[in-house]
Scaffold this motif. Structure first.
Motif, PDB file in Angstrom:
ATOM      1  N   LEU A 130       0.821  -1.199   0.000  1.00 37.46           N
ATOM      2  CA  LEU A 130       0.000   0.000   0.000  1.00 37.46           C
ATOM      3  C   LEU A 130       0.861   1.258   0.000  1.00 37.46           C
ATOM      4  O   LEU A 130       0.476   2.289  -0.571  1.00 37.46           O
ATOM      5  CB  LEU A 130      -0.929  -0.007   1.217  1.00 37.46           C
ATOM      6  CG  LEU A 130      -2.154   0.913   1.152  1.00 37.46           C
ATOM      7  CD1 LEU A 130      -3.013   0.603  -0.065  1.00 37.46           C
ATOM      8  CD2 LEU A 130      -2.990   0.790   2.414  1.00 37.46           C
ATOM      9  N   VAL A 131       2.039   1.190   0.627  1.00 42.55           N
ATOM     10  CA  VAL A 131       2.964   2.330   0.603  1.00 42.55           C
ATOM     11  C   VAL A 131       3.356   2.654  -0.828  1.00 42.55           C
ATOM     12  O   VAL A 131       3.430   3.834  -1.228  1.00 42.55           O
ATOM     13  CB  VAL A 131       4.209   2.015   1.457  1.00 42.55           C
ATOM     14  CG1 VAL A 131       5.262   3.110   1.286  1.00 42.55           C
ATOM     15  CG2 VAL A 131       3.830   1.882   2.923  1.00 42.55           C
ATOM     16  N   ALA A 132       3.602   1.602  -1.626  1.00 44.34           N
ATOM     17  CA  ALA A 132       3.980   1.824  -3.022  1.00 44.34           C
ATOM     18  C   ALA A 132       2.855   2.507  -3.789  1.00 44.34           C
ATOM     19  O   ALA A 132       3.106   3.362  -4.654  1.00 44.34           O
ATOM     20  CB  ALA A 132       4.341   0.490  -3.675  1.00 44.34           C
ATOM     21  N   PHE A 133       1.605   2.168  -3.483  1.00 46.87           N
ATOM     22  CA  PHE A 133       0.479   2.822  -4.149  1.00 46.87           C
ATOM     23  C   PHE A 133       0.405   4.305  -3.791  1.00 46.87           C
ATOM     24  O   PHE A 133       0.021   5.138  -4.624  1.00 46.87           O
ATOM     25  CB  PHE A 133      -0.827   2.126  -3.779  1.00 46.87           C
ATOM     26  CG  PHE A 133      -1.116   0.902  -4.588  1.00 46.87           C
ATOM     27  CD1 PHE A 133      -1.600   1.006  -5.887  1.00 46.87           C
ATOM     28  CD2 PHE A 133      -0.892  -0.357  -4.069  1.00 46.87           C
ATOM     29  CE1 PHE A 133      -1.865  -0.128  -6.644  1.00 46.87           C
ATOM     30  CE2 PHE A 133      -1.163  -1.500  -4.811  1.00 46.87           C
ATOM     31  CZ  PHE A 133      -1.645  -1.387  -6.101  1.00 46.87           C
ATOM     32  N   PHE A 134       0.746   4.657  -2.550  1.00 46.78           N
ATOM     33  CA  PHE A 134       0.730   6.058  -2.156  1.00 46.78           C
ATOM     34  C   PHE A 134       1.923   6.829  -2.732  1.00 46.78           C
ATOM     35  O   PHE A 134       1.838   8.051  -2.923  1.00 46.78           O
ATOM     36  CB  PHE A 134       0.726   6.177  -0.624  1.00 46.78           C
ATOM     37  CG  PHE A 134      -0.628   6.017  -0.015  1.00 46.78           C
ATOM     38  CD1 PHE A 134      -1.545   7.060  -0.043  1.00 46.78           C
ATOM     39  CD2 PHE A 134      -1.008   4.822   0.573  1.00 46.78           C
ATOM     40  CE1 PHE A 134      -2.800   6.931   0.521  1.00 46.78           C
ATOM     41  CE2 PHE A 134      -2.263   4.671   1.136  1.00 46.78           C
ATOM     42  CZ  PHE A 134      -3.163   5.729   1.109  1.00 46.78           C
ATOM     43  N   ASP A 135       3.019   6.128  -3.010  1.00 42.48           N
ATOM     44  CA  ASP A 135       4.181   6.793  -3.608  1.00 42.48           C
ATOM     45  C   ASP A 135       4.052   6.931  -5.120  1.00 42.48           C
ATOM     46  O   ASP A 135       4.661   7.831  -5.714  1.00 42.48           O
ATOM     47  CB  ASP A 135       5.454   6.016  -3.278  1.00 42.48           C
ATOM     48  CG  ASP A 135       5.878   6.191  -1.822  1.00 42.48           C
ATOM     49  OD1 ASP A 135       5.456   7.193  -1.209  1.00 42.48           O
ATOM     50  OD2 ASP A 135       6.612   5.323  -1.307  1.00 42.48           O
ATOM     51  N   ALA A 136       3.252   6.046  -5.736  1.00 46.11           N
ATOM     52  CA  ALA A 136       3.149   6.044  -7.201  1.00 46.11           C
ATOM     53  C   ALA A 136       2.644   7.370  -7.774  1.00 46.11           C
ATOM     54  O   ALA A 136       3.126   7.807  -8.832  1.00 46.11           O
ATOM     55  CB  ALA A 136       2.259   4.886  -7.648  1.00 46.11           C
TER      56      ALA A 136
END
Length: 582
Positions: A130-136
């Motif tokens: 989910l962190v990667a989705f917020f960084d994308a």
């Protein structure tokens, strides 16, 4: 039908404020991540050319402070996600359990594992995916920085990001269905493993160990075949993306060097661009590495949402007064919820408070089906069971459950203390009622003889015999003096002393005004009843006072004649037991 309402969707919506906080921290973190490239740009273009150590020290201290703040913000972000995952699990855990119970009651079994799906969603929310989705969403920021450094550098970064994104979408389209099939196949093999382990004694006694192991192995082979297909596709994409990313970074370095040689950029721009590109591609790289977790979480979300929408919580019904007078049954047609044909029908009788009805019939005559109807587990397709004139289906399920004492053929006690099991795991246990139920079931002495008494934990290696479990389950059925007491083959595991205690418990419930139903074929239990109903192939063939139905006569039904003969034989052969029971 109840209005479809998704508890899962609602719980996800309640995380919105937390997600806004995560988004805010992600914005700050991604802005601070530009400090590294700026530092390298200043070092190569200013410090090295000016040979100024003071500038280098100042920049290094400033960068160290930025990294400290970045680490602190990242820690806060991860802690928030961890708490959001726990909140989501607690929000949907109980509703999903209730929906699973409602599904099971309606006879619809499934190979999925809602508990594992809930845990999977919690891990997804609190994990790195989910962190990667917020960084994308901040990838365009880094691509813009590349474009500011030089348009060619921005174009190369944009092309690389688009290529990896398109490849990710293609990989998702190719892997999603196979991933779901693999999960279902694994659930089937896990279900067989669990049921085999739970019935270990039966499996061992009947020599089924090898066959079930082979069956489980075959299911595992199928599951592993599907899982290997998913793994191969994800591995191929992972290798391709890693190779592409390394080529892009090398290409960015080479392009930056070419621009530096031609005088269109500096050495600092070359190094900074490489760092910025690596940061731009990091979320994509993380998503590729965690793609299987994302697919599993998406499948779990769909499963849980479908479960909560298909079996929603029933609306709260009007609180009705406790019945005290009668129970009338008029069942024209009834059977399990998913049955194509009725298994019982033509049943009609009326009972008053204190009546004890024995339901007798051959195996497969419908006794257990009728027991589940009387306990409120199933509802007749045509007809109704009425309490003081009100159909049982009109009662709130939770309130009706407090009026029913049910002892099924297969006795199950739950993990917890004996006290909690007898009290049905009530949130406010009345110890006086627990003791009264145990005394009524004549199991108080047994429980008191245990090392921990009523605090004895069921499970954890503690063993109870079949008869002991049945008598504790009888105490659970008697807890809080239910108006309806349904006992399905209650003496299947009881010895003579236990049967005497059962008869006394039935008489005690009758004296307190309960309407008691005993599905039985044993003559010893018939001694405690005053009404008898006979079933044959699901149809009622007789109902009335015990003396009338069981009176030996040629015109009586075969079931009644057999029961009458067994009762007469029991009375003549067991006078001592009869005297003790009376």
């Amino acid at each position: 039908m109840f209005q479809k309402k998704s508890t899962v969707k609602s719980a996800w919506g309640k995380l919105r404020s937390g997600f806004f906080a995560i988004g805010f921290f992600s914005m700050i973190l991604n802005l601070l991540m530009l400090a590294g490239p700026l530092y390298m740009l200043q070092v190569y273009d200013r410090v090295l050319t000016s040979q100024n150590m003071d500038t280098l020290i100042a920049l290094s201290i400033l960068l160290g402070g930025v990294f400290l703040v970045t680490g602190l913000l990242d820690l806060i972000r991860m802690r928030i996600l961890s708490r959001l995952g726990a909140r989501f699990e607690l929000e949907i855990g109980a509703p999903i359990l209730q929906a699973s119970i409602r599904r099971r009651v309606q006879g619809k079994a499934s190979g999925d594992n809602p508990a594992a799906d809930v845990n999977g969603m919690r891990d997804f929310i609190s994990g790195p995916t989910l962190v990667a989705f917020f960084d994308a969403p901040w990838i365009p920021l880094y691509l813009g920085v590349l474009y500011v450094l030089h348009p060619y550098l921005g174009a190369l970064g944009l092309a690389g990001a688009l290529f990896l994104t398109i490849m990710a979408l293609i990989n998702n389209a190719r892997s999603a269905d196979v991933m779901q099939d693999a999960a279902q196949a694994r659930a089937r093999s896990d279900s067989l493993f669990t049921s085999s382990e739970q019935n270990a004694e039966l499996v061992h006694a009947m020599g089924m160990t090898g066959d079930l192991a082979r069956r489980w192995t075959a299911l595992q082979h199928n599951a592993h075949h599907l899982k290997s297909r998913v793994s191969d596709r994800l591995a191929s994409f992972s290798v391709m993306s890693k190779t592409t990313r390394m080529a892009l970074q090398s290409g960015m370095l080479g392009l930056g060097a070419a621009l530096a040689v031609s005088g269109q950029a500096t050495a600092g721009v070359m190094i900074a661009a490489t760092i910025v590109l690596a940061r731009a591609l990091a979320p994509i790289d993380q998503l590729i590495g965690q793609w299987r977790t994302f697919l599993a979480a998406r499948g779990s979300y769909k499963t849980l949402r479908a479960l909560s929408e298909t079996y929603p919580e029933p609306p709260k019904r009007l609180a009705l007064p406790r019945p005290q007078i009668s129970l009338n049954a008029n069942i024209a047609q009834a059977g399990p919820p998913l049955a194509q044909n009725a298994t019982i029908g033509g049943i009609e009788f009326a009972l008053s408070a204190g009546d004890v009805l024995a339901v007798i019939g051959h195996s497969g005559s419908g006794k257990s089906t009728l027991a589940k109807m009387l306990a409120g587990i199933w509802t007749p397709q045509r007809g109704a069971i009425r309490l003081d004139g009100t159909p049982m289906a009109k009662w709130d399920p939770e309130e009706l459950g407090q009026l029913v004492g049910y002892l099924p053929q297969d006795v199950h006690l739950f993990d917890g203390t004996i006290r909690e099991n007898i009290a049905r795991f009530s949130t406010s246990i009345d110890d006086g009622k627990v003791l009264a139920a145990a005394v009524a079931a004549d199991v108080h002495g047994l429980i008191s003889s245990l090392p921990d008494g009523y605090a004895t934990e069921i499970g954890n290696g503690f063993h109870l015999s079949g008869g002991q479990r049945q008598r504790i389950a009888l105490a659970r059925a008697l807890y809080d003096d239910p108006f309806i007491l349904v006992l399905d083959e209650p003496n299947s595991d009881l010895d003579a002393q236990g049967e005497a205690a059962l008869r006394n418990a039935i008489r005690g419930a009758s004296a307190r005004g309960a309407v008691t139903f005993v599905m039985t074929h044993r003559p010893s239990t018939l001694e405690a009843v005053n009404k008898v109903l006979t079933l044959n192939k699901g149809m009622q063939t007789g109902f009335g006072d015990k003396e009338d139905i069981l009176r030996p006569r040629q015109q009586g039904t075969p079931v009644a004649q057999t029961a009458a003969a067994q009762l007469a034989a029991w009375r003549s052969q067991k006078p001592a037991l009869k005297g003790a029971a009376q």
